[in-house]
Design an enzyme around this catalytic site. Structure first.
Site, PDB file in Angstrom:
ATOM      1  N   HIS A 246      18.096  17.176   6.731  1.00 56.10           N
ATOM      2  CA  HIS A 246      18.783  16.608   7.904  1.00 56.10           C
ATOM      3  C   HIS A 246      19.564  17.712   8.624  1.00 56.10           C
ATOM      4  O   HIS A 246      19.577  17.795   9.849  1.00 56.10           O
ATOM      5  CB  HIS A 246      19.770  15.520   7.469  1.00 56.10           C
ATOM      6  CG  HIS A 246      19.132  14.219   7.065  1.00 56.10           C
ATOM      7  ND1 HIS A 246      18.310  13.503   7.896  1.00 56.10           N
ATOM      8  CD2 HIS A 246      19.221  13.490   5.921  1.00 56.10           C
ATOM      9  CE1 HIS A 246      17.919  12.378   7.272  1.00 56.10           C
ATOM     10  NE2 HIS A 246      18.449  12.354   6.080  1.00 56.10           N
TER      11      HIS A 246
ATOM     12  N   GLU B  84      14.655  11.288   9.223  1.00 58.17           N
ATOM     13  CA  GLU B  84      14.344  11.103   7.809  1.00 58.17           C
ATOM     14  C   GLU B  84      13.092  11.897   7.408  1.00 58.17           C
ATOM     15  O   GLU B  84      12.965  12.326   6.270  1.00 58.17           O
ATOM     16  CB  GLU B  84      14.190   9.602   7.526  1.00 58.17           C
ATOM     17  CG  GLU B  84      14.230   9.205   6.066  1.00 58.17           C
ATOM     18  CD  GLU B  84      15.574   9.444   5.375  1.00 58.17           C
ATOM     19  OE1 GLU B  84      16.569   9.806   6.037  1.00 58.17           O
ATOM     20  OE2 GLU B  84      15.620   9.300   4.143  1.00 58.17           O
TER      21      GLU B  84
ATOM     22  N   HIS C 148      17.589  17.068   0.336  1.00 60.27           N
ATOM     23  CA  HIS C 148      17.396  15.997   1.317  1.00 60.27           C
ATOM     24  C   HIS C 148      18.386  16.153   2.475  1.00 60.27           C
ATOM     25  O   HIS C 148      17.993  16.205   3.644  1.00 60.27           O
ATOM     26  CB  HIS C 148      17.584  14.637   0.620  1.00 60.27           C
ATOM     27  CG  HIS C 148      17.453  13.461   1.537  1.00 60.27           C
ATOM     28  ND1 HIS C 148      16.309  12.716   1.607  1.00 60.27           N
ATOM     29  CD2 HIS C 148      18.316  12.910   2.426  1.00 60.27           C
ATOM     30  CE1 HIS C 148      16.467  11.750   2.509  1.00 60.27           C
ATOM     31  NE2 HIS C 148      17.675  11.846   3.018  1.00 60.27           N
ATOM     32  N   GLU C 149      19.665  16.257   2.147  1.00 61.82           N
ATOM     33  CA  GLU C 149      20.679  16.388   3.198  1.00 61.82           C
ATOM     34  C   GLU C 149      20.491  17.698   3.961  1.00 61.82           C
ATOM     35  O   GLU C 149      20.733  17.765   5.167  1.00 61.82           O
ATOM     36  CB  GLU C 149      22.094  16.300   2.621  1.00 61.82           C
ATOM     37  CG  GLU C 149      22.430  14.967   1.931  1.00 61.82           C
ATOM     38  CD  GLU C 149      22.109  13.723   2.758  1.00 61.82           C
ATOM     39  OE1 GLU C 149      22.161  13.798   4.008  1.00 61.82           O
ATOM     40  OE2 GLU C 149      21.789  12.671   2.160  1.00 61.82           O
TER      41      GLU C 149
HETATM   42 ZN    ZN Z   1      18.218  10.736   4.742  1.00 57.02          ZN
END
Ligand code: ZN
Length: 508
Positions: A275, A302, A271-272
């Protein structure tokens, strides 16, 4: 009359000032990163002082009369306005300037002071699971935030709450968001209800215990394969995972390890990394400090993290590649499980009380509940004293379960205690944008699933670089979505994704 040459000099100077402010801001972010990772405990007072001084400097520069004058000169220059990218840059600099200058300093100070006390009270109220302790403070925060929204002003044809959304999702309108959330809510509730009647997967593969250092090695190997550039970034450990893109060549990710559930860190890291890949793909080397080198808003940001976490990471194709890799790094700890076992277990979906622990499907319902409550509070349709009742009724309606206590209900999130209203929606918007982009990507790259099966993510990343990352903030999220996918944001792609994946797993 101003000559064009003089005006482009204004533009150059404005961009230079923005770059200096962004550089100071990045130094502040670096201090925060250090505070979360390696700073010794005893340094915390000094760090607070350092951060406050820097934040003051940034604010002073961002709101200076000089920036205002240069901005006005650029806005008056027709040659700049004729160039779509430059015009977008100026439009967004105006937006930033207005956001930074429209609030009276007393209000900013009061929001910070009351917010800090309120957060303290919230902690106590949550520990005692008693909303009545927090209620007067939430009333204060709503009143102060309403004043803030009034200073910004409701957009033309919009509502007051839109002014709050705009801080996180430029130009977003609650009415437009609701048009997408409405159908999503109904069909998602139906899907969750159906899944409850099916046979859920065994979660045994998730419960294999794995030491943190093995998990760390796996995380590094996976995000390297996804394309994260370690020459321009790092991965460290914190209590609350985050990604910080400081400036050209420096993007930091953090994660955390729970030995009893190795998938938490793996998906958190992916997830990170999503980003981080976005931050690394923004055109910062030449345009740092300008909106063109910034993300298009929290929803699109996101969408990038959710795409790598859920659309890649929770796909069957991914696990065909990843399971042997996991076994190599974990010393064969998952050898007795098949790809299907793991794929099914990481797609467990069932109603639960806590948002941050929710799965890919139910998560959106948690967000929509908060969005509806916030909107009703700022439209004057819901009193703060009625929040717990509204919460519990909404929860039962959306997710079909009773909320046993305020701690596990409306007191669970920190956001409202310090005035973060208008933020939650961006989490669900991220899932919606990711799903709509994902359909387009699979259309544009027919071999994508085959590539993922082989652990090849380069073409996917190149697509994102070209269509999303390189645009920076040139387009509003809604316009970017329309341009790239050919249609406005809708609920169907996300529903197709979730139904197409979860119905077969649950046999319903
Ligand atoms: Zn996030």
């Amino acid at each position: 009359m101003m000559t064009s040459a003089a005006a482009s000099e204004h533009y150059r100077q404005l961009c230079e000032l923005k770059r200096e402010s962004a550089t100071l801001g990045a130094v502040g972010s670096l201090l925060s990163w250090d505070q979360e990772t390696y700073m010794p405990n005893a340094a915390s007072d000094n760090r607070a002082e350092q951060s406050a001084v820097l934040a003051g400097l940034v604010h002073e520069r961002e709101t200076s009369k000089r920036v205002g004058d240069l901005l006005a000169a650029c806005e008056a220059d027709k040659s700049l306005q004729a160039d779509a990218r430059l015009a977008a840059n100026i439009r967004e600099m105006r937006r930033d300037y207005d956001l930074a200058t429209k609030l009276p300093p007393e209000l900013v100070k009061e929001l910070a002071e009351v917010g800090s006390k309120s957060q303290h009270v919230w902690k106590d109220a949550r520990a005692k699971s008693d909303f009545s302790i927090f209620k007067p403070w939430l009333e204060k925060m709503v009143a102060l935030t309403r004043r803030k929204a009034e200073c910004y002003g409701a957009p033309k044809g919009g509502e007051l709450y839109d002014a709050l959304l705009n801080e996180y999702e430029p130009d977003a309108r609650a009415g437009e968001i609701e048009k997408v959330f409405g159908p999503l809510r109904g069909r998602l509730s139906g899907l969750i209800g159906d899944l409850a009647k099916g046979k859920g997967p065994s979660e045994a593969p998730l419960g294999v215990k794995v030491e943190a250092d093995r998990q760390h090695r796996l995380g590094l190997r996976v995000i390297k394969a996804l394309g994260f550039d370690f020459d321009a970034g790092r991965l460290d450990v914190t209590t609350h995972p985050f990604c910080s893109g400081f400036g050209p060549g420096d993007t930091r990710l953090t994660t955390r390890y729970r030995e009893e559930r190795w998938t938490d860190a793996l998906f958190g890291t992916m997830h990170e990394c999503g980003h981080g890949l976005y931050e690394q793909g923004l055109p910062k080397s030449t345009l740092f400090g300008q909106p063109l080198a910034r993300d298009a808003g929290l929803g699109i940001h996101e969408s990038q993290s959710r795409m790598w976490e859920n659309f890649v990471g929770r796909s069957r194709a991914f696990w065909e590649w990843a399971l042997p890799v996991v076994n190599e790094e974990f010393g064969g700890a998952l050898a007795k499980f098949s790809v299907d076992d793991v794929y099914r277990s990481v797609n467990t979906a069932k109603p639960s009380l806590i948002r941050v622990e929710a799965d890919e499907a139910t998560y959106n319902l948690h967000v929509m509940l908060r969005f509806g409550i916030e909107r009703a509070m700022f439209n004057g349709q819901l009193k703060v004293s009625d929040v717990p009742g509204e919460w519990n009724a909404g929860f039962k309606d959306y997710l079909g379960i009773d909320v046993p206590s305020d701690a596990k209900g409306c007191l669970q999130d920190v956001h409202w205690s310090f005035g973060l209203f208008g933020y939650f929606a961006t989490y669900a918007l991220g899932n919606l944008y990711a799903a709509q982009l994902w359909e387009k990507i699979n259309h544009d790259i027919p071999a994508l699933q085959e590539q993922i099966r082989r652990g090849q993510f380069g073409e996917l990343l190149a697509w994102l670089r070209k269509n999303i990352h390189s645009a920076g903030r040139q387009f509003k999220a809604a316009d970017l979505c329309q341009r790239v996918t050919g249609r406005p944001l809708g609920a169907d792609p996300l529903l197709r994704h979730l139904e197409g994946k979860l119905r077969p797993i649950y046999g319903v």
